[in-house]
Write a protein that holds these residues in place. Structure first.
Motif, PDB file in Angstrom:
ATOM      1  N   ASP A 227       0.832  -1.205   0.000  1.00  0.00           N
ATOM      2  CA  ASP A 227       0.000   0.000   0.000  1.00  0.00           C
ATOM      3  C   ASP A 227       0.869   1.259   0.000  1.00  0.00           C
ATOM      4  OD1 ASP A 227      -2.476  -1.357   0.005  1.00  0.00           O
ATOM      5  OD2 ASP A 227      -2.355  -1.669   2.158  1.00  0.00           O
ATOM      6  N   ARG A 299      -7.431  11.514   3.066  1.00  0.00           N
ATOM      7  CA  ARG A 299      -8.313  11.991   2.006  1.00  0.00           C
ATOM      8  C   ARG A 299      -7.555  12.532   0.796  1.00  0.00           C
ATOM      9  NH1 ARG A 299     -12.133  15.881   5.413  1.00  0.00           N
ATOM     10  NH2 ARG A 299     -10.087  16.265   6.371  1.00  0.00           N
ATOM     11  N   CYS A 301      -4.572  11.661  -0.289  1.00  0.00           N
ATOM     12  CA  CYS A 301      -4.002  10.515  -0.993  1.00  0.00           C
ATOM     13  C   CYS A 301      -5.052   9.846  -1.880  1.00  0.00           C
ATOM     14  CB  CYS A 301      -3.441   9.516   0.014  1.00  0.00           C
ATOM     15  SG  CYS A 301      -2.654   8.065  -0.712  1.00  0.00           S
ATOM     16  N   GLU A 302      -6.231   9.686  -1.352  1.00  0.00           N
ATOM     17  CA  GLU A 302      -7.311   9.079  -2.125  1.00  0.00           C
ATOM     18  C   GLU A 302      -7.720   9.969  -3.294  1.00  0.00           C
ATOM     19  OE1 GLU A 302     -10.520   8.232   0.516  1.00  0.00           O
ATOM     20  OE2 GLU A 302      -9.469   6.598   1.529  1.00  0.00           O
ATOM     21  N   LYS A 303      -7.803  11.265  -3.043  1.00  0.00           N
ATOM     22  CA  LYS A 303      -8.257  12.215  -4.063  1.00  0.00           C
ATOM     23  C   LYS A 303      -7.254  12.359  -5.201  1.00  0.00           C
ATOM     24  CE  LYS A 303      -9.432  17.112  -4.685  1.00  0.00           C
ATOM     25  NZ  LYS A 303      -9.573  18.423  -4.008  1.00  0.00           N
ATOM     26  N   GLY A 306      -5.622   8.242  -5.939  1.00  0.00           N
ATOM     27  CA  GLY A 306      -6.525   7.107  -6.089  1.00  0.00           C
ATOM     28  C   GLY A 306      -6.082   5.900  -5.288  1.00  0.00           C
ATOM     29  N   ARG A 308      -5.851   3.902  -1.571  1.00  0.00           N
ATOM     30  CA  ARG A 308      -6.322   3.682  -0.203  1.00  0.00           C
ATOM     31  C   ARG A 308      -5.768   2.341   0.262  1.00  0.00           C
ATOM     32  NH1 ARG A 308     -10.633   5.563   3.024  1.00  0.00           N
ATOM     33  NH2 ARG A 308     -11.156   4.128   4.706  1.00  0.00           N
TER      34      ARG A 308
END
Length: 334
Positions: A227, A299, A301-303, A306, A308
């Motif tokens: 990850d 958030r 990192c996800e935005k 992409g 998680r």
């Protein structure tokens, strides 16, 4: 990037994160020039890629300008992972100087080539801030006393972030800084350099008491290496990450005492859990300042990336135990 497959420099390539990132990049068909002085990294970590025409290893020290002087051709980015870690046992001067000098040379290489620089930072830069989760913007760095060498690593990485962004502003090339939270897994260092899980696994497998600093109620967020590496990889190839500081981590919190119990259970070893609580005052005769809770806001990192975390701590620790058990058996066999 201008090509479907890229060409990258990775410092610290024989280390924990570097070797795993190398595997990820080669899997996608990229070319990698890997640099490592092998002070902490191991050739065994990259042995599987020896002979790969898209990988070239250079045993060199990143603190020297000549390390990068003869690297020819076009590159897309440099990923600077080489560092000297937290001076729990002293050596604060090495932490400060090596981290600054290595980052400066990586940034000079990026400036001269006008390419992207991705810099490894740390969750430690948030310091003792009690406000959770730690957000890239909005959560201040709360660093302890300069008389405690424990903060040298955090300060060195905070300086690296400022230096990187200053270079980007002054010279106009993209820089991204990544703050890692508790990475672990295959190729991890099996001492305190690798984190508490490395030491706990070693102790459980060898029947030694597990040393826990303080009362074990401090928490961490552990991130399985695949990850973490996916975060590094996406930050390297995505322009959305340019100019950003991004947390890379798992936002699931666990106490250090719970971690010890989990590792004991997953190891399937005989006997009861044996814990030895160690006071912070035992470090060099000085009080070692710990961070009592550490959880990332993920958030951004996800935005932007992409990404998680997909591997939960139970599955990840089981994999880490399996890898470390095999590693220890190989070391014992010589």
């Amino acid at each position: 990037m201008t090509r479907s497959s890229g060409r990258f420099v990775v410092t610290g390539v024989a280390g924990f994160l570097g070797s795993n990132l190398l595997e990820r990049m080669l899997r996608d068909g990229h070319e990698v020039i890997g640099i490592d002085n092998l002070s902490m990294g191991r050739l065994e970590n990259i042995a599987a890629f020896e002979g790969n025409p898209k990988f070239r290893f250079l045993k060199r020290d990143v603190i020297h300008a000549e390390t990068f002087a003869d690297l020819d051709g076009q590159f897309d980015a440099i990923v600077h992972l080489a560092a000297f870690k937290i001076p729990r046992y002293g050596k604060a001067i090495d932490t400060l100087k090596i981290n600054y000098q290595g980052t400066e040379q990586a940034l000079e290489f990026a400036r001269n080539r006008n390419i992207k620089a991705v810099l490894a930072s740390t969750s430690d830069v948030y310091g003792r801030n009690p406000n959770l989760p730690f957000a890239e913007e909005g959560t201040d760095s709360v660093i302890g006393s300069s008389k405690s060498p424990r903060w040298a690593y955090a300060v060195s990485k905070l300086f690296d972030e400022h230096l990187g962004l200053a270079y980007a502003d002054a010279y106009g090339f993209p820089v991204t800084a990544l703050r890692f939270f508790g990475s672990y897994g295959p190729n991890q260092n099996t001492t305190w350099w690798g984190g508490p899980q490395s030491v706990f696994i070693d102790c459980v497998l060898t029947g030694k008491p597990i040393p826990i600093h303080g009362d074990g109620m401090q928490t961490r967020s552990f991130t399985y290496v695949s990850d973490t590496v996916e975060g590094i990889y996406q930050a390297t190839i995505r322009p959305e990450a340019n100019g950003e500081i991004i947390n890379i981590g798992n936002n699931k919190e666990i106490t250090i005492l719970e971690l010890a119990k989990l590792i004991k259970r997953l190891s399937n070893t005989p006997g009861e859990l044996n814990i030895q609580f160690t006071p912070y005052e035992s470090f060099n005769g000085k009080k070692y300042e710990d961070v009592m809770r550490r959880v990332p806001d993920i958030r951004l990192c996800e935005k932007l990336l992409g990404v998680r975390a997909k591997v939960d701590v139970e599955e990840g620790m089981a994999r880490a135990i399996e890898w470390q058990r095999a590693f220890m058996a190989k070391q014992k066999a010589g």
